[in-house]
Motif scaffolding. Structure first.
Motif, PDB file in Angstrom:
ATOM      1  N   LYS A  79       0.829  -1.077   0.005  1.00 24.31           N
ATOM      2  CA  LYS A  79      -0.190   0.001   0.044  1.00 24.31           C
ATOM      3  C   LYS A  79       0.932   1.205  -0.212  1.00 24.31           C
ATOM      4  O   LYS A  79       0.562   2.126  -0.603  1.00 24.31           O
ATOM      5  CB  LYS A  79      -1.004  -0.162   1.226  1.00 24.31           C
ATOM      6  CG  LYS A  79      -1.967   1.157   1.189  1.00 24.31           C
ATOM      7  CD  LYS A  79      -2.791   1.192   2.183  1.00 24.31           C
ATOM      8  CE  LYS A  79      -4.000   2.354   2.133  1.00 24.31           C
ATOM      9  NZ  LYS A  79      -4.913   1.997   3.220  1.00 24.31           N
ATOM     10  N   LEU A  80       1.835   1.316   0.862  1.00 28.31           N
ATOM     11  CA  LEU A  80       3.000   2.358   0.755  1.00 28.31           C
ATOM     12  C   LEU A  80       3.474   2.614  -0.633  1.00 28.31           C
ATOM     13  O   LEU A  80       3.767   3.867  -0.966  1.00 28.31           O
ATOM     14  CB  LEU A  80       4.085   2.232   1.630  1.00 28.31           C
ATOM     15  CG  LEU A  80       3.863   2.162   3.109  1.00 28.31           C
ATOM     16  CD1 LEU A  80       5.302   1.685   3.701  1.00 28.31           C
ATOM     17  CD2 LEU A  80       3.437   3.825   3.389  1.00 28.31           C
ATOM     18  N   THR A  88       0.418  11.732   0.123  1.00 28.06           N
ATOM     19  CA  THR A  88       0.085  11.174   1.476  1.00 28.06           C
ATOM     20  C   THR A  88       1.439  10.388   2.220  1.00 28.06           C
ATOM     21  O   THR A  88       2.084   9.888   1.913  1.00 28.06           O
ATOM     22  CB  THR A  88      -0.777   9.898   1.273  1.00 28.06           C
ATOM     23  OG1 THR A  88      -2.030  10.243   0.323  1.00 28.06           O
ATOM     24  CG2 THR A  88      -1.600   9.321   2.442  1.00 28.06           C
ATOM     25  N   THR A  89       1.298  10.922   3.434  1.00 29.57           N
ATOM     26  CA  THR A  89       2.185  10.611   4.345  1.00 29.57           C
ATOM     27  C   THR A  89       1.457   9.430   5.134  1.00 29.57           C
ATOM     28  O   THR A  89       0.435   9.650   5.649  1.00 29.57           O
ATOM     29  CB  THR A  89       2.817  11.615   5.367  1.00 29.57           C
ATOM     30  OG1 THR A  89       3.375  12.452   4.476  1.00 29.57           O
ATOM     31  CG2 THR A  89       3.894  11.236   6.192  1.00 29.57           C
ATOM     32  N   TYR A  90       2.286   8.198   5.340  1.00 30.81           N
ATOM     33  CA  TYR A  90       1.663   7.138   6.305  1.00 30.81           C
ATOM     34  C   TYR A  90       2.442   7.016   7.664  1.00 30.81           C
ATOM     35  O   TYR A  90       3.559   7.065   7.673  1.00 30.81           O
ATOM     36  CB  TYR A  90       1.696   5.890   5.441  1.00 30.81           C
ATOM     37  CG  TYR A  90       0.646   5.825   4.395  1.00 30.81           C
ATOM     38  CD1 TYR A  90      -0.456   5.558   4.684  1.00 30.81           C
ATOM     39  CD2 TYR A  90       1.180   6.030   3.199  1.00 30.81           C
ATOM     40  CE1 TYR A  90      -1.478   5.645   3.501  1.00 30.81           C
ATOM     41  CE2 TYR A  90       0.083   5.896   1.978  1.00 30.81           C
ATOM     42  CZ  TYR A  90      -1.255   5.863   2.323  1.00 30.81           C
ATOM     43  OH  TYR A  90      -2.005   5.625   1.386  1.00 30.81           O
ATOM     44  N   VAL A  92       3.644   4.647  10.125  1.00 28.58           N
ATOM     45  CA  VAL A  92       4.131   3.117  10.062  1.00 28.58           C
ATOM     46  C   VAL A  92       4.835   2.772  11.411  1.00 28.58           C
ATOM     47  O   VAL A  92       5.622   3.421  11.813  1.00 28.58           O
ATOM     48  CB  VAL A  92       4.959   2.934   8.628  1.00 28.58           C
ATOM     49  CG1 VAL A  92       5.124   1.557   8.686  1.00 28.58           C
ATOM     50  CG2 VAL A  92       4.226   3.315   7.605  1.00 28.58           C
ATOM     51  N   ARG A 112       6.546   8.752   3.186  1.00 24.37           N
ATOM     52  CA  ARG A 112       5.993   9.167   2.195  1.00 24.37           C
ATOM     53  C   ARG A 112       6.610   8.863   0.870  1.00 24.37           C
ATOM     54  O   ARG A 112       7.695   9.093   0.642  1.00 24.37           O
ATOM     55  CB  ARG A 112       5.644  11.067   1.970  1.00 24.37           C
ATOM     56  CG  ARG A 112       4.632  11.167   0.993  1.00 24.37           C
ATOM     57  CD  ARG A 112       4.314  12.500   0.881  1.00 24.37           C
ATOM     58  NE  ARG A 112       5.191  13.722   0.624  1.00 24.37           N
ATOM     59  CZ  ARG A 112       5.788  14.426   1.503  1.00 24.37           C
ATOM     60  NH1 ARG A 112       5.352  14.585   2.837  1.00 24.37           N
ATOM     61  NH2 ARG A 112       6.610  15.349   0.787  1.00 24.37           N
ATOM     62  N   ILE A 174      -1.951   9.517   7.449  1.00 23.67           N
ATOM     63  CA  ILE A 174      -2.818   8.872   7.777  1.00 23.67           C
ATOM     64  C   ILE A 174      -2.080   7.510   8.352  1.00 23.67           C
ATOM     65  O   ILE A 174      -1.226   7.109   8.014  1.00 23.67           O
ATOM     66  CB  ILE A 174      -3.410   7.815   6.389  1.00 23.67           C
ATOM     67  CG1 ILE A 174      -4.360   9.096   5.642  1.00 23.67           C
ATOM     68  CG2 ILE A 174      -4.231   6.627   6.825  1.00 23.67           C
ATOM     69  CD1 ILE A 174      -4.778   8.532   4.146  1.00 23.67           C
ATOM     70  N   ASP A 175      -2.705   6.987   9.562  1.00 31.77           N
ATOM     71  CA  ASP A 175      -2.195   5.614  10.164  1.00 31.77           C
ATOM     72  C   ASP A 175      -2.332   4.636   9.243  1.00 31.77           C
ATOM     73  O   ASP A 175      -3.330   4.117   8.742  1.00 31.77           O
ATOM     74  CB  ASP A 175      -2.589   5.441  11.533  1.00 31.77           C
ATOM     75  CG  ASP A 175      -1.889   4.362  12.279  1.00 31.77           C
ATOM     76  OD1 ASP A 175      -1.957   3.238  11.724  1.00 31.77           O
ATOM     77  OD2 ASP A 175      -1.752   4.589  13.368  1.00 31.77           O
ATOM     78  N   LEU A 176      -1.317   3.848   8.594  1.00 29.32           N
ATOM     79  CA  LEU A 176      -1.281   2.777   7.687  1.00 29.32           C
ATOM     80  C   LEU A 176      -2.066   1.634   8.352  1.00 29.32           C
ATOM     81  O   LEU A 176      -2.632   1.023   7.492  1.00 29.32           O
ATOM     82  CB  LEU A 176       0.120   2.343   7.331  1.00 29.32           C
ATOM     83  CG  LEU A 176       0.148   1.428   6.193  1.00 29.32           C
ATOM     84  CD1 LEU A 176      -0.234   1.991   4.844  1.00 29.32           C
ATOM     85  CD2 LEU A 176       1.637   1.004   5.975  1.00 29.32           C
ATOM     86  N   ARG A 181      -7.215   9.104   9.877  1.00 37.17           N
ATOM     87  CA  ARG A 181      -6.632  10.287   9.162  1.00 37.17           C
ATOM     88  C   ARG A 181      -6.329  11.539  10.141  1.00 37.17           C
ATOM     89  O   ARG A 181      -7.077  11.636  11.019  1.00 37.17           O
ATOM     90  CB  ARG A 181      -7.433  10.925   7.995  1.00 37.17           C
ATOM     91  CG  ARG A 181      -6.956  11.951   7.410  1.00 37.17           C
ATOM     92  CD  ARG A 181      -7.499  12.278   6.148  1.00 37.17           C
ATOM     93  NE  ARG A 181      -7.135  13.665   5.418  1.00 37.17           N
ATOM     94  CZ  ARG A 181      -7.475  14.265   4.538  1.00 37.17           C
ATOM     95  NH1 ARG A 181      -8.391  13.438   3.783  1.00 37.17           N
ATOM     96  NH2 ARG A 181      -6.882  15.406   3.900  1.00 37.17           N
TER      97      ARG A 181
END
Length: 183
Positions: A79-80, A88-90, A92, A112, A174-176, A181
């Protein structure tokens, strides 16, 4: 447009310290994620709280794998890597080897992946993810031009590339794992 000579000069300085550069979001400061001395320099330049982490910015998920929990589900890692329209920054789960200089006091690391050609050039030629942060002092507005940048940092940066006209909006966060969000 940034010339190849400017890119090469910026890369040369990035290998040693902190540079200002346009990104896929706001005008930013960057150093290599595998250079603790440069990360400390960046923290000092921004007068940043040590509890706050940074974003790992990369052109390919391979560059951020050393900082991600190796037990993370492969589907989430994929998904990353997926292309997104909006930067979008996740958040992780971080690996045990990830420095608190990068993650701050969190058990998560911000990542990101971008298709930005300048970031790709830096990552591929330095064989590293970048530490990315906005071009400002903590709590101040992001510099939108080199004059504002100099008012914050004088001549302290190793190299300065000018911002792009489109640099303006930070990424969403967003928390992966949970999908929550934050921004």
């Amino acid at each position: 447009m940034i010339s190849m000579i400017e890119k090469k000069l910026a890369l040369h300085h990035l290998m040693k310290g902190v540079i200002a550069h346009p990104s896929d979001t706001v005008y930013g400061l960057a150093c290599l994620a595998n250079n603790p001395k440069a990360i400390k320099e960046l923290i000092n330049l921004k007068q940043r709280d040590l509890d706050k982490g940074f974003i790992l910015l990369a052109s390919d998920v391979e560059y951020v794998l050393p900082y991600i929990d190796e037990n993370l589900d492969v589907k989430l890692i994929k998904k990353l890597s997926q292309s997104v329209i909006v930067p979008t920054t996740y958040l992780v789960p971080k690996s045990e080897r990830a420095s608190s200089l990068i993650s701050g006091s969190s058990d998560l690391v911000a990542v990101r992946i971008t298709s930005d050609p300048l970031v790709r050039y830096f990552c591929e030629n330095a064989d590293s993810a970048l530490i990315s942060t906005s071009a400002n002092l903590q709590g101040q507005k992001v510099a939108s031009n080199t004059t504002e940048l100099k008012s914050y940092f004088n001549e302290s940066l190793s190299y300065v590339l000018p911002p792009n006209k489109y640099n303006s909006e930070p990424s969403i966060i967003i928390d992966l794992v949970t999908g929550k969000r934050f921004r």
